[in-house]
Design an enzyme around this catalytic site. Sequence first.
Site, short mmCIF file in Angstrom:
data_model
loop_
_atom_site.label_atom_id
_atom_site.label_comp_id
_atom_site.label_asym_id
_atom_site.label_seq_id
_atom_site.Cartn_x
_atom_site.Cartn_y
_atom_site.Cartn_z
N ASN A 1 3.36 -3.94 -14.61
CA ASN A 1 2.40 -4.98 -15.03
C ASN A 1 1.20 -5.08 -14.07
O ASN A 1 0.40 -6.00 -14.19
CB ASN A 1 3.08 -6.34 -15.20
CG ASN A 1 3.84 -6.78 -13.97
OD1 ASN A 1 3.94 -6.03 -13.00
ND2 ASN A 1 4.37 -7.99 -13.99
N ASP B 1 4.51 -18.04 -12.50
CA ASP B 1 4.02 -19.39 -12.78
C ASP B 1 4.81 -20.40 -11.96
O ASP B 1 6.00 -20.20 -11.69
CB ASP B 1 4.21 -19.70 -14.27
CG ASP B 1 3.63 -18.61 -15.15
OD1 ASP B 1 2.40 -18.48 -15.17
OD2 ASP B 1 4.41 -17.88 -15.80
N TYR C 1 8.18 -21.33 -13.16
CA TYR C 1 9.31 -20.39 -13.00
C TYR C 1 10.06 -20.80 -11.73
O TYR C 1 9.93 -20.16 -10.68
CB TYR C 1 8.76 -18.97 -12.89
CG TYR C 1 9.78 -17.86 -13.01
CD1 TYR C 1 10.34 -17.52 -14.24
CD2 TYR C 1 10.17 -17.11 -11.90
CE1 TYR C 1 11.24 -16.48 -14.35
CE2 TYR C 1 11.07 -16.07 -12.00
CZ TYR C 1 11.61 -15.76 -13.24
OH TYR C 1 12.51 -14.73 -13.35
N SER D 1 0.83 -1.21 0.00
CA SER D 1 0.00 0.00 0.00
C SER D 1 0.86 1.25 0.00
O SER D 1 0.50 2.28 -0.58
CB SER D 1 -0.89 0.03 1.25
OG SER D 1 -1.58 -1.18 1.36
O1 DUT Z 1 6.17 -9.33 -12.07
C1 DUT Z 1 6.66 -10.38 -12.47
C2 DUT Z 1 6.06 -11.14 -13.49
C3 DUT Z 1 6.69 -12.29 -13.89
N1 DUT Z 1 7.86 -12.69 -13.33
C4 DUT Z 1 8.50 -13.92 -13.76
C5 DUT Z 1 7.71 -15.12 -13.29
C6 DUT Z 1 6.96 -15.56 -14.50
O2 DUT Z 1 6.67 -16.93 -14.47
C7 DUT Z 1 7.94 -15.18 -15.61
C8 DUT Z 1 7.31 -14.97 -16.95
O3 DUT Z 1 6.20 -14.18 -16.78
P1 DUT Z 1 5.07 -14.09 -17.89
O4 DUT Z 1 4.88 -15.39 -18.55
O5 DUT Z 1 3.89 -13.39 -17.27
O6 DUT Z 1 5.78 -13.05 -18.84
P2 DUT Z 1 5.92 -12.96 -20.38
O7 DUT Z 1 6.06 -11.54 -20.68
O8 DUT Z 1 4.83 -13.74 -21.06
O9 DUT Z 1 7.34 -13.62 -20.55
P3 DUT Z 1 7.87 -15.04 -21.03
O10 DUT Z 1 8.22 -14.82 -22.46
O11 DUT Z 1 9.07 -15.28 -20.16
O12 DUT Z 1 6.77 -16.03 -20.81
O13 DUT Z 1 8.53 -13.96 -15.16
C9 DUT Z 1 8.45 -11.94 -12.33
O14 DUT Z 1 9.51 -12.27 -11.80
N2 DUT Z 1 7.83 -10.80 -11.93
#
Ligand code: DUT
Length: 144
Positions: free
Chosen positions: A76, A82, A85, A64
Amino acid sequence: METIKIKYFTDQIDKLEYIDGKSDWIDLRASEDVTLKAGDFALIPLGVAMELPAGYEAHIVPRSSTYKNFGVIQANHCGIVDGSYCGDNDMWRMPVIAMRDTEIHVNDRICQFRIMKNQPQIQFNEVEKLMGKDRGGFGSTGKQ
Ligand SMILES: O=c1ccn([C@H]2C[C@H](O)[C@@H](COP(=O)(O)OP(=O)(O)OP(=O)(O)O)O2)c(=O)[nH]1
């Protein structure tokens, strides 16, 4: 009770702590000093990687007080970690946009997370028409 396997990338941050009673969200700390100018984007390293319990993901949001203390907005809005990860180098990060010049220091509590059960598997069943009554939306019930 669930168990999370956790790796710390530095000994400069305090260990994560589940605090019973007040809020069950768990604070995360910056693992490096980060200096930002207004408008800058950065991925704040959080210094931890975790293996979540099977069937769970984690959601990261600001505290907060994050905007008041640091002048950053989470780019984001809600970070989704996930369960997959979970590699040795899969360090959690917080994407931020600085709204003013600011400094984040190592060990500052910058955001918080909780784990959430994965949703059930879903299949989409395409139809021509839905039988429900239209509800309206985006302000259809007025202001007051
Ligand atoms: O705020 C965040 C969001 C994601 N992650 C890590 C964990 C997550 O499992 C990975 C990938 O996130 P996501 O699939 O949402 O991102 P993307 O933009 O689709 O990337 P990718 O190409 O790696 O799938 O990044 C973080 O550390 N912080």
